[in-house]
Motif scaffolding. Structure first.
Motif, PDB file in Angstrom:
ATOM      1  N   VAL A 117      72.703  54.182  18.449  1.00  0.00           N
ATOM      2  CA  VAL A 117      72.373  52.871  17.887  1.00  0.00           C
ATOM      3  C   VAL A 117      72.316  52.993  16.370  1.00  0.00           C
ATOM      4  N   LEU A 161      65.935  53.837  24.642  1.00  0.00           N
ATOM      5  CA  LEU A 161      66.479  52.571  24.163  1.00  0.00           C
ATOM      6  C   LEU A 161      65.544  51.417  24.487  1.00  0.00           C
ATOM      7  N   VAL A 198      68.321  46.343  14.999  1.00  0.00           N
ATOM      8  CA  VAL A 198      68.843  47.393  15.872  1.00  0.00           C
ATOM      9  C   VAL A 198      70.204  46.939  16.372  1.00  0.00           C
ATOM     10  N   LEU A 200      73.514  47.561  18.560  1.00  0.00           N
ATOM     11  CA  LEU A 200      74.010  48.315  19.703  1.00  0.00           C
ATOM     12  C   LEU A 200      75.532  48.302  19.711  1.00  0.00           C
TER      13      LEU A 200
END
Length: 283
Positions: A117, A161, A198, A200
Protein backbone atom coordinates in the motif's frame (compact mmCIF):
# COMPACT_ATOMS: atom_id res chain seq x y z
CA UNK A 1 41.35 3.36 23.45
CA UNK A 2 38.37 1.73 21.77
CA UNK A 3 36.94 0.60 25.14
CA UNK A 4 37.36 4.10 26.53
CA UNK A 5 35.60 5.54 23.50
CA UNK A 6 32.66 3.14 23.91
CA UNK A 7 32.38 3.93 27.62
CA UNK A 8 32.41 7.64 26.84
CA UNK A 9 29.67 7.18 24.21
CA UNK A 10 27.50 5.21 26.65
CA UNK A 11 28.04 7.88 29.28
CA UNK A 12 26.95 10.58 26.86
CA UNK A 13 23.84 8.64 25.84
CA UNK A 14 22.86 8.42 29.50
CA UNK A 15 23.18 12.18 29.99
CA UNK A 16 20.21 14.50 29.75
CA UNK A 17 20.09 17.60 27.55
CA UNK A 18 20.93 19.84 30.49
CA UNK A 19 23.98 17.72 31.39
CA UNK A 20 25.31 17.90 27.83
CA UNK A 21 24.70 21.65 27.67
CA UNK A 22 26.40 22.24 31.01
CA UNK A 23 29.35 20.20 29.73
CA UNK A 24 29.61 22.47 26.68
CA UNK A 25 29.28 25.68 28.75
CA UNK A 26 32.55 25.12 30.54
CA UNK A 27 35.27 27.64 31.20
CA UNK A 28 36.75 29.57 28.29
CA UNK A 29 40.27 29.22 29.66
CA UNK A 30 42.88 31.92 30.13
CA UNK A 31 43.30 32.63 26.44
CA UNK A 32 39.56 32.77 25.93
CA UNK A 33 38.99 35.21 28.74
CA UNK A 34 41.86 37.36 27.48
CA UNK A 35 40.24 37.58 24.05
CA UNK A 36 36.84 38.37 25.59
CA UNK A 37 38.28 41.12 27.77
CA UNK A 38 40.19 42.56 24.81
CA UNK A 39 37.02 42.53 22.69
CA UNK A 40 35.09 44.22 25.50
CA UNK A 41 37.72 46.98 25.75
CA UNK A 42 37.60 47.67 22.00
CA UNK A 43 33.81 47.63 22.10
CA UNK A 44 33.73 50.26 24.87
CA UNK A 45 36.34 52.44 23.16
CA UNK A 46 34.55 52.30 19.80
CA UNK A 47 31.09 52.35 21.35
CA UNK A 48 29.40 54.75 18.89
CA UNK A 49 30.32 52.41 16.06
CA UNK A 50 30.21 49.01 17.75
CA UNK A 51 26.82 49.63 19.38
CA UNK A 52 25.14 48.80 16.06
CA UNK A 53 26.96 45.47 15.98
CA UNK A 54 26.20 44.66 19.63
CA UNK A 55 22.45 45.21 19.60
CA UNK A 56 20.39 42.33 18.21
CA UNK A 57 16.62 41.79 18.12
CA UNK A 58 14.61 38.60 17.92
CA UNK A 59 10.86 38.30 17.47
CA UNK A 60 8.36 37.08 20.05
CA UNK A 61 8.30 33.60 18.52
CA UNK A 62 12.12 33.35 18.23
CA UNK A 63 14.99 32.65 20.59
CA UNK A 64 18.73 33.24 20.15
CA UNK A 65 21.40 30.74 21.17
CA UNK A 66 24.66 32.64 21.70
CA UNK A 67 28.09 31.09 21.16
CA UNK A 68 31.15 32.80 22.66
CA UNK A 69 34.37 31.52 21.14
CA UNK A 70 32.52 28.39 20.09
CA UNK A 71 30.92 27.72 23.49
CA UNK A 72 27.33 28.29 24.56
CA UNK A 73 27.38 31.24 26.95
CA UNK A 74 24.23 30.47 28.93
CA UNK A 75 21.93 27.55 29.64
CA UNK A 76 18.96 29.68 28.59
CA UNK A 77 18.43 31.23 25.15
CA UNK A 78 18.10 34.97 24.71
CA UNK A 79 14.93 36.75 23.70
CA UNK A 80 12.44 37.85 22.77
CA UNK A 81 13.40 41.49 22.27
CA UNK A 82 16.80 43.18 22.44
CA UNK A 83 19.99 41.49 23.64
CA UNK A 84 23.71 42.28 23.45
CA UNK A 85 26.63 40.36 21.97
CA UNK A 86 30.34 41.08 21.75
CA UNK A 87 31.67 41.63 18.22
CA UNK A 88 34.31 39.21 16.91
CA UNK A 89 33.87 36.75 19.79
CA UNK A 90 30.10 36.08 19.87
CA UNK A 91 27.81 34.56 17.30
CA UNK A 92 24.20 33.49 17.62
CA UNK A 93 21.67 31.20 15.96
CA UNK A 94 17.98 32.06 15.74
CA UNK A 95 15.52 29.28 16.55
CA UNK A 96 11.84 29.47 15.58
CA UNK A 97 9.51 28.23 18.34
CA UNK A 98 6.33 28.13 16.24
CA UNK A 99 4.63 24.87 15.37
CA UNK A 100 5.88 23.49 12.05
CA UNK A 101 3.91 21.08 9.88
CA UNK A 102 5.14 18.98 6.98
CA UNK A 103 3.76 16.24 4.76
CA UNK A 104 5.26 12.78 4.86
CA UNK A 105 5.81 11.75 1.21
CA UNK A 106 3.81 8.68 0.08
CA UNK A 107 5.62 5.58 1.28
CA UNK A 108 5.33 2.15 -0.38
CA UNK A 109 4.78 -0.15 2.59
CA UNK A 110 4.42 -3.93 2.81
CA UNK A 111 1.87 -4.73 5.54
CA UNK A 112 2.00 -7.69 7.88
CA UNK A 113 -0.32 -9.72 5.60
CA UNK A 114 1.92 -9.04 2.53
CA UNK A 115 -0.17 -6.30 0.90
CA UNK A 116 1.63 -3.37 -0.74
CA UNK A 117 0.00 0.00 0.00
CA UNK A 118 0.99 3.64 -0.40
CA UNK A 119 0.51 5.73 2.75
CA UNK A 120 1.19 9.39 3.45
CA UNK A 121 0.65 11.57 6.50
CA UNK A 122 1.28 14.91 8.18
CA UNK A 123 3.35 15.75 11.29
CA UNK A 124 3.12 18.80 13.57
CA UNK A 125 6.10 19.60 15.80
CA UNK A 126 7.84 22.52 17.47
CA UNK A 127 11.17 23.27 19.11
CA UNK A 128 10.84 22.73 22.84
CA UNK A 129 14.51 23.30 23.81
CA UNK A 130 16.31 25.78 21.49
CA UNK A 131 19.77 25.04 22.87
CA UNK A 132 19.42 21.28 22.42
CA UNK A 133 18.04 21.72 18.90
CA UNK A 134 21.18 23.66 17.95
CA UNK A 135 23.83 21.79 19.93
CA UNK A 136 22.65 18.17 19.63
CA UNK A 137 21.70 17.91 15.95
CA UNK A 138 22.95 19.61 12.81
CA UNK A 139 19.50 20.17 11.27
CA UNK A 140 16.57 19.43 13.59
CA UNK A 141 13.91 20.07 10.93
CA UNK A 142 15.44 17.77 8.30
CA UNK A 143 16.24 15.08 10.87
CA UNK A 144 12.64 15.06 12.10
CA UNK A 145 11.32 14.76 8.55
CA UNK A 146 13.57 11.80 7.74
CA UNK A 147 12.78 10.11 11.04
CA UNK A 148 9.04 10.50 10.41
CA UNK A 149 9.34 8.59 7.12
CA UNK A 150 11.21 5.67 8.69
CA UNK A 151 8.86 5.61 11.68
CA UNK A 152 5.85 5.43 9.35
CA UNK A 153 7.38 2.42 7.61
CA UNK A 154 8.27 0.67 10.87
CA UNK A 155 4.86 1.16 12.50
CA UNK A 156 2.75 0.22 9.47
CA UNK A 157 4.93 -2.82 8.75
CA UNK A 158 3.53 -4.45 11.91
CA UNK A 159 -0.14 -3.87 10.97
CA UNK A 160 -2.55 -5.87 8.83
CA UNK A 161 -4.49 -4.23 6.02
CA UNK A 162 -7.73 -4.30 8.01
CA UNK A 163 -6.01 -2.64 10.99
CA UNK A 164 -4.47 -0.05 8.69
CA UNK A 165 -7.87 0.90 7.25
CA UNK A 166 -9.84 0.86 10.51
CA UNK A 167 -7.38 1.94 13.22
CA UNK A 168 -5.81 5.11 11.84
CA UNK A 169 -6.11 6.94 15.16
CA UNK A 170 -4.23 4.22 17.03
CA UNK A 171 -1.49 4.19 14.38
CA UNK A 172 -1.18 7.99 14.61
CA UNK A 173 -0.80 7.85 18.41
CA UNK A 174 1.82 5.11 18.12
CA UNK A 175 3.81 7.14 15.59
CA UNK A 176 3.56 10.26 17.76
CA UNK A 177 4.90 8.48 20.85
CA UNK A 178 7.79 6.92 18.89
CA UNK A 179 8.74 10.20 17.23
CA UNK A 180 8.44 12.18 20.45
CA UNK A 181 10.68 9.74 22.30
CA UNK A 182 13.31 9.76 19.53
CA UNK A 183 13.38 13.56 19.09
CA UNK A 184 13.37 14.47 22.79
CA UNK A 185 17.20 14.49 22.76
CA UNK A 186 17.05 17.03 19.92
CA UNK A 187 14.79 19.43 21.82
CA UNK A 188 11.82 18.65 19.54
CA UNK A 189 8.25 18.13 20.75
CA UNK A 190 5.99 16.20 18.33
CA UNK A 191 2.48 17.52 18.91
CA UNK A 192 0.37 15.56 16.44
CA UNK A 193 0.62 12.93 13.71
CA UNK A 194 -2.17 12.15 11.24
CA UNK A 195 -2.51 9.53 8.48
CA UNK A 196 -3.84 11.34 5.42
CA UNK A 197 -4.49 8.75 2.73
CA UNK A 198 -4.09 5.03 2.11
CA UNK A 199 -3.85 4.10 -1.57
CA UNK A 200 -4.50 0.48 -2.50
CA UNK A 201 -3.49 -1.22 -5.79
CA UNK A 202 -6.24 -1.23 -8.46
CA UNK A 203 -6.42 -5.03 -8.52
CA UNK A 204 -6.94 -5.12 -4.76
CA UNK A 205 -9.61 -2.42 -5.02
CA UNK A 206 -11.51 -4.46 -7.61
CA UNK A 207 -11.17 -7.62 -5.50
CA UNK A 208 -12.47 -5.84 -2.39
CA UNK A 209 -15.37 -4.33 -4.38
CA UNK A 210 -16.29 -7.77 -5.77
CA UNK A 211 -16.13 -9.25 -2.27
CA UNK A 212 -18.37 -6.53 -0.86
CA UNK A 213 -20.86 -6.92 -3.74
CA UNK A 214 -20.98 -10.71 -3.25
CA UNK A 215 -21.58 -10.23 0.48
CA UNK A 216 -24.44 -7.80 -0.22
CA UNK A 217 -26.02 -10.20 -2.74
CA UNK A 218 -25.76 -13.06 -0.24
CA UNK A 219 -27.48 -10.95 2.43
CA UNK A 220 -30.20 -9.99 -0.06
CA UNK A 221 -30.86 -13.66 -0.92
CA UNK A 222 -31.06 -14.58 2.74
CA UNK A 223 -33.54 -11.77 3.39
CA UNK A 224 -35.65 -12.82 0.37
CA UNK A 225 -35.65 -16.44 1.54
CA UNK A 226 -36.74 -15.38 5.02
CA UNK A 227 -39.56 -13.35 3.43
CA UNK A 228 -40.73 -16.33 1.39
CA UNK A 229 -40.67 -18.53 4.48
CA UNK A 230 -42.72 -16.03 6.47
CA UNK A 231 -45.18 -15.62 3.57
CA UNK A 232 -45.65 -19.39 3.27
CA UNK A 233 -46.36 -19.63 6.98
CA UNK A 234 -48.94 -16.85 6.70
CA UNK A 235 -50.60 -18.56 3.71
CA UNK A 236 -50.73 -21.84 5.62
CA UNK A 237 -52.44 -20.15 8.54
CA UNK A 238 -54.88 -18.41 6.14
CA UNK A 239 -55.74 -21.70 4.44
CA UNK A 240 -56.50 -23.27 7.80
CA UNK A 241 -58.83 -20.41 8.67
CA UNK A 242 -60.64 -20.62 5.28
CA UNK A 243 -60.94 -24.42 5.59
CA UNK A 244 -62.91 -23.98 8.80
CA UNK A 245 -65.55 -21.79 7.02
CA UNK A 246 -66.39 -22.49 3.32
CA UNK A 247 -68.26 -19.18 3.02
CA UNK A 248 -65.00 -17.36 3.72
CA UNK A 249 -63.63 -18.68 0.43
CA UNK A 250 -66.64 -17.23 -1.43
CA UNK A 251 -66.10 -13.86 0.20
CA UNK A 252 -62.46 -13.99 -0.85
CA UNK A 253 -63.53 -14.65 -4.47
CA UNK A 254 -65.82 -11.63 -4.40
CA UNK A 255 -63.02 -9.41 -3.00
CA UNK A 256 -60.70 -10.55 -5.77
CA UNK A 257 -63.39 -9.81 -8.40
CA UNK A 258 -63.91 -6.34 -6.95
CA UNK A 259 -60.19 -5.65 -7.11
CA UNK A 260 -59.94 -6.77 -10.77
CA UNK A 261 -62.99 -4.72 -11.78
CA UNK A 262 -61.61 -1.57 -10.15
CA UNK A 263 -58.64 -1.55 -12.56
CA UNK A 264 -60.94 -1.05 -15.62
CA UNK A 265 -59.74 -4.14 -17.43
CA UNK A 266 -61.50 -5.35 -20.58
CA UNK A 267 -61.22 -8.96 -19.50
CA UNK A 268 -62.59 -10.14 -16.19
CA UNK A 269 -61.67 -13.55 -14.84
CA UNK A 270 -64.26 -14.89 -12.47
CA UNK A 271 -63.05 -17.82 -10.38
CA UNK A 272 -65.55 -20.61 -9.71
CA UNK A 273 -65.58 -22.68 -6.59
CA UNK A 274 -64.06 -26.13 -6.98
CA UNK A 275 -67.09 -27.82 -5.44
CA UNK A 276 -69.35 -26.44 -8.20
CA UNK A 277 -67.03 -27.74 -10.95
CA UNK A 278 -66.76 -31.10 -9.29
CA UNK A 279 -70.59 -31.31 -9.21
CA UNK A 280 -70.78 -30.94 -13.02
CA UNK A 281 -67.91 -33.40 -13.57
CA UNK A 282 -69.76 -36.11 -11.62
CA UNK A 283 -72.76 -35.72 -13.90
Amino acid sequence: MEMEHQMESQKRRGMSNEDLISERTGSLGCVGWFIVILSSIFTIILLPITIWFCLKIVQEYERAVIFRLGRITDRKPKGPGIFFILPCTDSFVKVDLRTISFDIPPQEILTKDSVTVSVDGVVYFKVNDPIASVANVSNADLSTRLLAQTTLRNVLGTKNLSELLSDREGIAHSMQSNLDEATDHWGIKVERVEIKDVKLPHQLQRAMAAEAEAAREARAKVIAAEGEMNASRALKEASLVIAESPSALQLRYLQTLNTVAAEKNSTIIFPLPMDVISHFMRK
